[in-house]
Design an enzyme around this catalytic site. Structure first.
Site, PDB file in Angstrom:
ATOM      1  N   HIS A 133       0.822  -1.206   0.000  1.00 42.50           N
ATOM      2  CA  HIS A 133       0.000   0.000   0.000  1.00 42.50           C
ATOM      3  C   HIS A 133       0.858   1.260   0.000  1.00 42.50           C
ATOM      4  CE1 HIS A 133       0.740   0.779   4.318  1.00 42.50           C
ATOM      5  NE2 HIS A 133       0.589  -0.533   4.502  1.00 42.50           N
ATOM      6  N   CYS A 149       3.154  -5.237   6.501  1.00 41.38           N
ATOM      7  CA  CYS A 149       2.759  -4.720   5.189  1.00 41.38           C
ATOM      8  C   CYS A 149       3.975  -4.130   4.473  1.00 41.38           C
ATOM      9  CB  CYS A 149       1.690  -3.645   5.331  1.00 41.38           C
ATOM     10  SG  CYS A 149       0.064  -4.283   5.759  1.00 41.38           S
TER      11      CYS A 149
END
Length: 175
Positions: A133, A149
């Site tokens: 992301h 992440c």
């Protein structure tokens, strides 16, 4: 100095300042086409945690390289998965371990909020609570900063988002 020349000089200065700002932003987030060694099929995303780089293999021996932020010590993982969703301006709900470490964090942070850690786009990974992301904290790129992440500059996630689709294979290594 005539008003015509002064106007032209001011216009040139404005264009130069804007171009310089854009160049600095682009240089910070510009992906690079690089030689890439590995037995990965074109279209595969390879995240090398130790390098804090993400590679999109575009042809044998060639990849587009992006700088990334990756998992903090104790929060890193390695494995093979695939992109199972693509989202623009996603809302974010903190996973249980994030909420446990930061109990004051809201249960949901709306998409587009400067407090949303997903930035402008996210691609979720199958089999877990991880995503590739963007970020609203660009200084975190290049560090060990997340709960697993992969963070990218917003400009870079926008570029990668346009190049891949749901089902794209993702390989995360500790190297």
């Amino acid at each position: 100095m005539s008003s015509k020349i002064a106007g032209a000089a001011a216009g040139f200065l404005a264009v130069t300042l804007v171009a310089g700002t854009l160049a600095a932003t682009s240089a910070q987030a510009a992906p690079s086409v690089v030689n890439f060694h590995g037995e990965y099929a074109p279209g595969t995303i390879v995240v090398k945690t130790g390098e804090r780089k993400l590679y999109l293999v575009v042809e044998p021996g060639v990849a587009v390289r992006y700088p990334v932020g990756v998992g903090k010590p104790g929060k890193q993982w390695a494995g093979v998965t695939k992109i199972d969703g693509k989202y623009r301006q996603p809302a974010w709900s903190p996973p249980a371990d994030v909420k446990r470490d930061n109990p004051r964090i809201p249960d949901v942070i709306p998409g587009g909020s400067p407090a949303n850690p997903m930035g402008v786009a996210a691609m979720t990974l199958a089999g877990g609570e991880y995503a590739i992301h963007g970020t609203n904290v660009p200084r975190s790129i290049g560090g060990y900063v997340s709960y697993g992440c992969v963070r990218m500059y917003n400009e870079d996630i926008t570029d990668l988002f346009s190049r891949v689709s749901v089902g794209t294979p993702v390989v995360v290594t500790q190297r």
